[in-house]
Design a protein around this motif. Structure first.
Motif, PDB file in Angstrom:
ATOM      1  N   UNK A   1     -10.007  -0.870   1.139  1.00 17.97           N
ATOM      2  CA  UNK A   1      -8.977   0.163   1.259  1.00 17.97           C
ATOM      3  C   UNK A   1      -7.823  -0.480   1.016  1.00 17.97           C
ATOM      4  N   UNK A   2      -6.746   0.173   0.309  1.00 19.65           N
ATOM      5  CA  UNK A   2      -5.420  -0.055   0.046  1.00 19.65           C
ATOM      6  C   UNK A   2      -4.669   0.089   1.298  1.00 19.65           C
ATOM      7  N   UNK A   3      -3.632  -0.548   1.311  1.00 22.69           N
ATOM      8  CA  UNK A   3      -2.533  -0.235   2.327  1.00 22.69           C
ATOM      9  C   UNK A   3      -1.173   0.092   1.564  1.00 22.69           C
ATOM     10  N   UNK A   4      -0.244   0.964   2.398  1.00 22.45           N
ATOM     11  CA  UNK A   4       1.018   1.230   1.985  1.00 22.45           C
ATOM     12  C   UNK A   4       1.898   1.707   2.944  1.00 22.45           C
ATOM     13  N   UNK A   5       3.223   2.063   2.529  1.00 18.68           N
ATOM     14  CA  UNK A   5       4.123   2.556   3.647  1.00 18.68           C
ATOM     15  C   UNK A   5       4.588   4.002   3.133  1.00 18.68           C
ATOM     16  N   UNK A  11       5.706  17.693   5.822  1.00 12.61           N
ATOM     17  CA  UNK A  11       4.639  18.108   6.531  1.00 12.61           C
ATOM     18  C   UNK A  11       4.387  19.596   6.245  1.00 12.61           C
ATOM     19  N   UNK A  12       5.373  20.246   5.590  1.00 14.83           N
ATOM     20  CA  UNK A  12       4.926  21.662   5.356  1.00 14.83           C
ATOM     21  C   UNK A  12       4.109  21.969   4.170  1.00 14.83           C
ATOM     22  N   UNK A  13       4.470  21.127   3.298  1.00 20.68           N
ATOM     23  CA  UNK A  13       3.747  21.001   1.983  1.00 20.68           C
ATOM     24  C   UNK A  13       2.444  20.187   1.921  1.00 20.68           C
ATOM     25  N   UNK A  14       2.665  19.095   3.064  1.00 20.77           N
ATOM     26  CA  UNK A  14       1.590  18.175   3.176  1.00 20.77           C
ATOM     27  C   UNK A  14       1.451  17.221   1.667  1.00 20.77           C
ATOM     28  N   UNK A  15       2.795  16.969   1.328  1.00 23.00           N
ATOM     29  CA  UNK A  15       2.783  16.041   0.001  1.00 23.00           C
ATOM     30  C   UNK A  15       3.899  15.089   0.318  1.00 23.00           C
ATOM     31  N   UNK A  16       3.771  13.975  -0.645  1.00 24.73           N
ATOM     32  CA  UNK A  16       4.637  12.916  -0.333  1.00 24.73           C
ATOM     33  C   UNK A  16       4.359  11.783  -1.084  1.00 24.73           C
ATOM     34  N   UNK A  17       4.885  10.654  -0.804  1.00 26.57           N
ATOM     35  CA  UNK A  17       4.628   9.463  -1.839  1.00 26.57           C
ATOM     36  C   UNK A  17       4.640   8.162  -0.648  1.00 26.57           C
ATOM     37  N   UNK A  18       3.586   7.211  -1.119  1.00 28.03           N
ATOM     38  CA  UNK A  18       3.348   5.911  -0.412  1.00 28.03           C
ATOM     39  C   UNK A  18       3.972   4.967  -1.538  1.00 28.03           C
ATOM     40  N   UNK A  19       4.203   3.838  -0.877  1.00 28.52           N
ATOM     41  CA  UNK A  19       4.823   2.746  -1.824  1.00 28.52           C
ATOM     42  C   UNK A  19       3.999   1.616  -1.345  1.00 28.52           C
ATOM     43  N   UNK A  20       3.128   1.050  -2.277  1.00 30.85           N
ATOM     44  CA  UNK A  20       2.302  -0.272  -2.206  1.00 30.85           C
ATOM     45  C   UNK A  20       3.378  -1.387  -2.079  1.00 30.85           C
ATOM     46  N   UNK A  21       2.574  -2.270  -1.444  1.00 28.07           N
ATOM     47  CA  UNK A  21       3.430  -3.721  -1.511  1.00 28.07           C
ATOM     48  C   UNK A  21       3.932  -4.275  -2.843  1.00 28.07           C
ATOM     49  N   UNK A  22       3.409  -3.808  -3.816  1.00 27.80           N
ATOM     50  CA  UNK A  22       3.997  -4.360  -5.119  1.00 27.80           C
ATOM     51  C   UNK A  22       4.790  -3.317  -5.799  1.00 27.80           C
TER      52      UNK A  22
END
Length: 69
Positions: A1-5, A11-22
């Motif tokens: 499993x990958x991890x990110x921040x 929360x209304x759209x339940x959409x967003x962006x994660x940032x991986x460590x790279x």
């Protein structure tokens, strides 16, 4: 499993962006959190997930919260 921040999450759209460590950005969409207990994600929060390729972009699937801060 990958991890990110969590970089961004609506929360209304339940959409967003994660940032991986790279510094790679990974999309979060409703399907990423659907069926999980996650209702909200906070900026800076760490999450674990499976990576999927969809239409040429990386998408998070099966999100799990790692840190609650």
């Amino acid at each position: 499993m990958a991890q990110g921040t969590v970089k961004d999450f609506d929360p209304e759209q339940r959409q967003g962006v994660l940032l991986l460590d790279d510094a790679t950005e990974v999309a979060i969409d409703a399907a990423s959190v659907q069926g999980s207990e996650i209702r909200d994600l906070r900026l800076g929060q760490r999450v674990a997930f499976d990576l999927a390729d969809e239409d040429g972009r990386k998408v998070a699937r099966g999100l799990h919260i790692v840190t609650f801060s």
